[in-house]
Design a protein around this motif. Sequence first.
Motif, PDB file in Angstrom:
ATOM      1  N   ASP A  46      25.745 -41.007   0.713  1.00 20.73           N
ATOM      2  CA  ASP A  46      26.038 -39.743   1.386  1.00 20.73           C
ATOM      3  C   ASP A  46      24.967 -38.711   1.041  1.00 20.73           C
ATOM      4  OD1 ASP A  46      28.275 -37.930   2.676  1.00 20.73           O
ATOM      5  OD2 ASP A  46      27.429 -36.870   0.949  1.00 20.73           O
ATOM      6  N   CYS A  64      33.294 -36.734  -8.478  1.00 23.58           N
ATOM      7  CA  CYS A  64      33.671 -35.691  -7.517  1.00 23.58           C
ATOM      8  C   CYS A  64      33.653 -36.199  -6.076  1.00 23.58           C
ATOM      9  CB  CYS A  64      32.707 -34.512  -7.656  1.00 23.58           C
ATOM     10  SG  CYS A  64      32.952 -33.263  -6.392  1.00 23.58           S
ATOM     11  N   ASN A  82      32.255 -33.340  -0.512  1.00 23.54           N
ATOM     12  CA  ASN A  82      30.910 -33.239   0.031  1.00 23.54           C
ATOM     13  C   ASN A  82      30.653 -31.871   0.649  1.00 23.54           C
ATOM     14  OD1 ASN A  82      30.146 -35.838  -0.625  1.00 23.54           O
ATOM     15  ND2 ASN A  82      31.001 -36.686   1.259  1.00 23.54           N
ATOM     16  N   ARG A  90      33.727 -42.101  -7.154  1.00 22.20           N
ATOM     17  CA  ARG A  90      34.074 -41.612  -5.819  1.00 22.20           C
ATOM     18  C   ARG A  90      34.609 -42.768  -4.988  1.00 22.20           C
ATOM     19  NH1 ARG A  90      30.843 -37.410  -3.514  1.00 22.20           N
ATOM     20  NH2 ARG A  90      30.278 -38.765  -1.798  1.00 22.20           N
ATOM     21  N   PHE A 137      32.567 -46.088  -3.365  1.00 18.47           N
ATOM     22  CA  PHE A 137      31.262 -45.674  -3.860  1.00 18.47           C
ATOM     23  C   PHE A 137      30.140 -46.557  -3.331  1.00 18.47           C
ATOM     24  CE2 PHE A 137      27.830 -45.387  -6.941  1.00 18.47           C
ATOM     25  CZ  PHE A 137      27.678 -44.017  -6.996  1.00 18.47           C
ATOM     26  N   ILE A 149      30.925 -27.331  -3.477  1.00 16.68           N
ATOM     27  CA  ILE A 149      29.887 -27.608  -4.483  1.00 16.68           C
ATOM     28  C   ILE A 149      29.208 -26.315  -4.933  1.00 16.68           C
ATOM     29  CG2 ILE A 149      27.649 -28.756  -4.826  1.00 16.68           C
ATOM     30  CD1 ILE A 149      28.743 -30.930  -2.872  1.00 16.68           C
ATOM     31  N   THR A 193      29.780 -43.666   0.085  1.00 16.12           N
ATOM     32  CA  THR A 193      29.514 -42.364  -0.524  1.00 16.12           C
ATOM     33  C   THR A 193      28.289 -42.345  -1.419  1.00 16.12           C
ATOM     34  OG1 THR A 193      31.057 -42.824  -2.283  1.00 16.12           O
ATOM     35  CG2 THR A 193      31.900 -41.579  -0.400  1.00 16.12           C
ATOM     36  N   ALA A 194      27.848 -43.512  -1.881  1.00 16.98           N
ATOM     37  CA  ALA A 194      26.652 -43.490  -2.722  1.00 16.98           C
ATOM     38  C   ALA A 194      25.432 -43.094  -1.905  1.00 16.98           C
ATOM     39  CB  ALA A 194      26.433 -44.844  -3.373  1.00 16.98           C
ATOM     40  N   ARG A 213      22.880 -33.250  -4.264  1.00 16.87           N
ATOM     41  CA  ARG A 213      23.376 -32.531  -5.449  1.00 16.87           C
ATOM     42  C   ARG A 213      23.045 -33.297  -6.734  1.00 16.87           C
ATOM     43  NH1 ARG A 213      29.726 -33.852  -4.622  1.00 16.87           N
ATOM     44  NH2 ARG A 213      29.747 -35.739  -5.884  1.00 16.87           N
ATOM     45  N   SER A 214      23.176 -34.631  -6.677  1.00  8.93           N
ATOM     46  CA  SER A 214      22.856 -35.390  -7.890  1.00  8.93           C
ATOM     47  C   SER A 214      21.371 -35.267  -8.216  1.00  8.93           C
ATOM     48  CB  SER A 214      23.214 -36.867  -7.721  1.00  8.93           C
ATOM     49  OG  SER A 214      24.562 -36.988  -7.361  1.00  8.93           O
ATOM     50  N   SER A 229      29.738 -35.389 -11.353  1.00  9.54           N
ATOM     51  CA  SER A 229      29.469 -35.572  -9.927  1.00  9.54           C
ATOM     52  C   SER A 229      29.621 -37.033  -9.497  1.00  9.54           C
ATOM     53  CB  SER A 229      28.086 -35.009  -9.600  1.00  9.54           C
ATOM     54  OG  SER A 229      27.251 -35.960  -9.042  1.00  9.54           O
ATOM     55  N   PHE A 259      25.871 -36.040  -1.572  1.00  2.94           N
ATOM     56  CA  PHE A 259      25.965 -36.616  -2.916  1.00  2.94           C
ATOM     57  C   PHE A 259      24.560 -36.799  -3.505  1.00  2.94           C
ATOM     58  CE2 PHE A 259      25.907 -40.495  -5.562  1.00  2.94           C
ATOM     59  CZ  PHE A 259      26.726 -40.069  -6.592  1.00  2.94           C
TER      60      PHE A 259
END
Lengths: 213, 163
Positions: free
Chosen positions: A57, A180, A183, A47, A50, A188, A54-55, A63-64, A177, A60
């Motif tokens: 976020d 991806c 967000n 992403r 990252f 999603i 976004t890591a 969902r992960s 993901s 993220f």
Amino acid sequence: MPKGFDLDSLAEELTPVKPLSANSAMGGIIFLTIVGGIFIIATLGFRDNFMDATATDPMFLIRSGLLLVLGAASLSAATSMARPAVGISRTGWRWAAAAALIIPIAAATAALVSRTPVAERLHPANGVECLTYSIGVGLVLGAALTWWLRRGAPTSPERAGIVTGLAAGSLGTLAYSMHCPHNDIVYIGLWYTLATGVTTLAGRLLVPRLIRW
Amino acid sequence: MALAQDGDKGAYRTLLGECETWLKRYYARKIGPHVLEDLVQDTLISLHRKRASYDPTRAFLPWLAAIARYRWIDHLRKAYRTKEVELNEELAADPSDPAVAAKIGLERLMGLIPEKQALAITLVKIQGLTIAETSQKTGQSESLVKVNIHRGMKRMAAAIEEE
């Protein structure tokens, strides 16, 4: 006993076997998931930004995290089904699946009250890429799990098929993901659910034929 | 069994003999007497083929029972039809360990499904009556007998490892 069968000859055929180890099967699948993740990152990239933004976020992470828990629960159920025993209950994965269903439900609700047209939030081109890669990695994982189950003695092939598909799909989607960039819950909720749903259905339909004994 | 996994043929032969006795008791009255031997034999072959699936850190009997239940349902599915129905009294009267039987017996599996389904399965699949005879005897219509058998078998198959 009918002709051609006696216990002596069965005993004579005995060769040593290594007891199946559910832990090594889980380890193998986790290893393959990591390889899948590396493949996704190598071909599509991480992403954006990252490491910076976004890591951490929240979407993220949620969902992960959900995919990880769902993957772990269904993987543990699938691998343990190779070694049957009366009195074992393997229902934990259902709760994880129920928790994961919150995402599509929230997405559907958000889509209903969305001010932006929902079509604009779905980015179909990216969605198709998501499906292709998530399901692609999932297929590899599913094949490995099916091979493992064939060596074992699953007493409920249908259910083993479902958890195999679910584990393969959620871990495959988890690998994708990492790339991806979206967000948006609506995005999603549709594509991730679709990817996991397709592999689960495929697992239910295909795996039982391969693992009956 | 752990010794057998290591390749100890002597221990394995003893175990097979004990399993054979145990399985005959386990299946008694739960399958037509004419196919009992077949079922026991099939189960022993499954045990042999799937011996790597036994976890040596766990108890043996729950594993054997899971395999036995799987093979039993598989056998019930193959529509055995026979004219003569005679219970093998010798086997039926065989005393089995009540504590173990209560936990992993086939009655338990039958107990999980509604009575009407269990009755239809017992009459048709185990005692070998025809669908029409069973319908007469139970008052269920012929199609209901078939549906009850189908549903009951499906439910039992799903519950093999649950108690």
